[in-house]
Design an enzyme around this catalytic site. Structure first.
Site, PDB file in Angstrom:
ATOM      1  N   HIS A   1       0.814  -1.220   0.000  1.00  0.00           N
ATOM      2  CA  HIS A   1       0.000   0.000   0.000  1.00  0.00           C
ATOM      3  C   HIS A   1       0.849   1.273   0.000  1.00  0.00           C
ATOM      4  O   HIS A   1       0.321   2.363  -0.221  1.00  0.00           O
ATOM      5  CB  HIS A   1      -0.981   0.004   1.188  1.00  0.00           C
ATOM      6  CG  HIS A   1      -0.352   0.156   2.528  1.00  0.00           C
ATOM      7  ND1 HIS A   1      -0.223  -0.881   3.424  1.00  0.00           N
ATOM      8  CD2 HIS A   1       0.156   1.237   3.150  1.00  0.00           C
ATOM      9  CE1 HIS A   1       0.345  -0.439   4.537  1.00  0.00           C
ATOM     10  NE2 HIS A   1       0.585   0.842   4.397  1.00  0.00           N
TER      11      HIS A   1
ATOM     12  N   ASP B   1      -0.415  -7.513   0.911  1.00  0.00           N
ATOM     13  CA  ASP B   1       0.145  -6.199   1.228  1.00  0.00           C
ATOM     14  C   ASP B   1       1.667  -6.248   1.335  1.00  0.00           C
ATOM     15  O   ASP B   1       2.260  -5.678   2.247  1.00  0.00           O
ATOM     16  CB  ASP B   1      -0.462  -5.641   2.519  1.00  0.00           C
ATOM     17  CG  ASP B   1      -0.274  -4.122   2.627  1.00  0.00           C
ATOM     18  OD1 ASP B   1       0.081  -3.502   1.611  1.00  0.00           O
ATOM     19  OD2 ASP B   1      -0.467  -3.580   3.725  1.00  0.00           O
TER      20      ASP B   1
ATOM     21  N   SER C   1       4.837   1.704   8.313  1.00  0.00           N
ATOM     22  CA  SER C   1       4.446   0.631   7.400  1.00  0.00           C
ATOM     23  C   SER C   1       5.645   0.097   6.632  1.00  0.00           C
ATOM     24  O   SER C   1       6.436   0.864   6.075  1.00  0.00           O
ATOM     25  CB  SER C   1       3.408   1.141   6.397  1.00  0.00           C
ATOM     26  OG  SER C   1       2.113   0.865   6.813  1.00  0.00           O
TER      27      SER C   1
END
Length: 289
Positions: free
Chosen positions: A135, A165, A240
């Protein structure tokens, strides 16, 4: 309470609801304490010593497990990464662990039509493959990576897996970057010490500590329901794709999402993709599968 990816995107995910309240159990009637009668002859016996169940304390020693496997792809196209052998845990050398891990963590910048997505990643092997979250790079016109030495370089997207992801990048090898050893998901235990390393809010090289709060926690990641490692280590937007490592510096997960209250920051509930799943996806993407 919502679940949101910690790179970019709107809050998504399940609501976390408290368990229903249960009525308290009825109170036991109070009984007065009466000492035992004295033995015949007027001599009092000593109270017997009560030995509770002792806690087994394991000796802790610092050390890094031996690495198994190959860092570079063999001629047949198969891809494997260094995997750490089980080794004694240590909570005494976290400063050294943080220093070693930071050398393998990068900040990622990915301009898109709606702005610039920021996140983190870490080096997988000596060919400078970098693992991160899909993402972060999804829809990016270009991707650049900044290492711990402050050098910024262009990165190529080797492959993406939106369902899990996971994305893999490739950069020019650098002596300033070191590949991080991967642990094993089966060895992760609730309560063990962990460090989260990344670039929350653009603050590169940030290290936070906590414990593993749960394993195989069912959450919604990459648009599907999957299991994740839950941690209370403070992670925020920008973390992330960064590694969640144990006290030996082995990657046990890829920081991916946090539970938030009304879209705020960290409340001590973060989620990481288990290392075994992330490594399997990365190997397939590098091999071109």
């Amino acid at each position: 309470m919502t679940l949101r990816p910690i790179g970019l995107g709107e809050p998504r995910g399940p609501r976390f609801l408290p368990p229903p309240e249960q009525p308290p159990p009825p109170a036991e009637p109070w009984q007065p304490f009466a000492p035992p009668p004295a033995p015949p002859g007027g001599t009092h016996r000593r109270w017997p010593r009560l030995l509770g169940a002792g806690l087994l304390v394991a000796a802790l020693s610092a050390g890094t497990g031996a690495l198994a496997g190959r860092a570079a792809a063999p001629d047949d196209g198969a891809v494997t990464f260094p995997r750490a052998e089980p080794a004694p845990d240590s909570t005494a050398g976290l400063v050294g662990v943080a220093e070693r891990v930071r050398a393998g963590v990068v900040s990622i910048s990915a301009p898109t039509g709606g702005g610039v997505a920021g996140g983190s990643g870490f080096v997988l092997d000596d060919r400078a493959h970098v693992l991160t979250n899909d993402h972060i790079v999804s829809g990016a016109s270009s991707v650049s990576v900044t290492g711990s030495d402050g050098r910024r370089v262009r990165a190529d997207v080797v492959g993406r897996d939106p369902r899990n992801d996971i994305a893999v990048l490739r950069i020019e090898p650098s002596a300033a970057l070191r590949a991080l050893p991967l642990g094993r998901s089966a060895d992760v235990q609730v309560g063990e010490r962990v460090l989260a390393v990344g670039s929350p809010l653009g603050l590169s090289g940030t290290v936070t500590s906590g414990i593993v709060s749960a394993v195989e926690r069912e959450v919604r990641l990459g648009g599907t329901s999957q299991t994740a490692v839950q941690t209370d280590a403070s992670i925020n937007p920008g973390n992330s794709g960064g590694p969640l490592v144990n006290a030996r510096g082995e990657v046990i997960g890829v920081n991916t999402a946090i539970a938030t209250d009304d879209g705020g920051g960290s409340i001590g509930i973060g989620f990481a993709i288990p290392v075994d799943r992330a490594a399997d996806v990365a190997e397939r993407l590098i091999a071109g599968g």
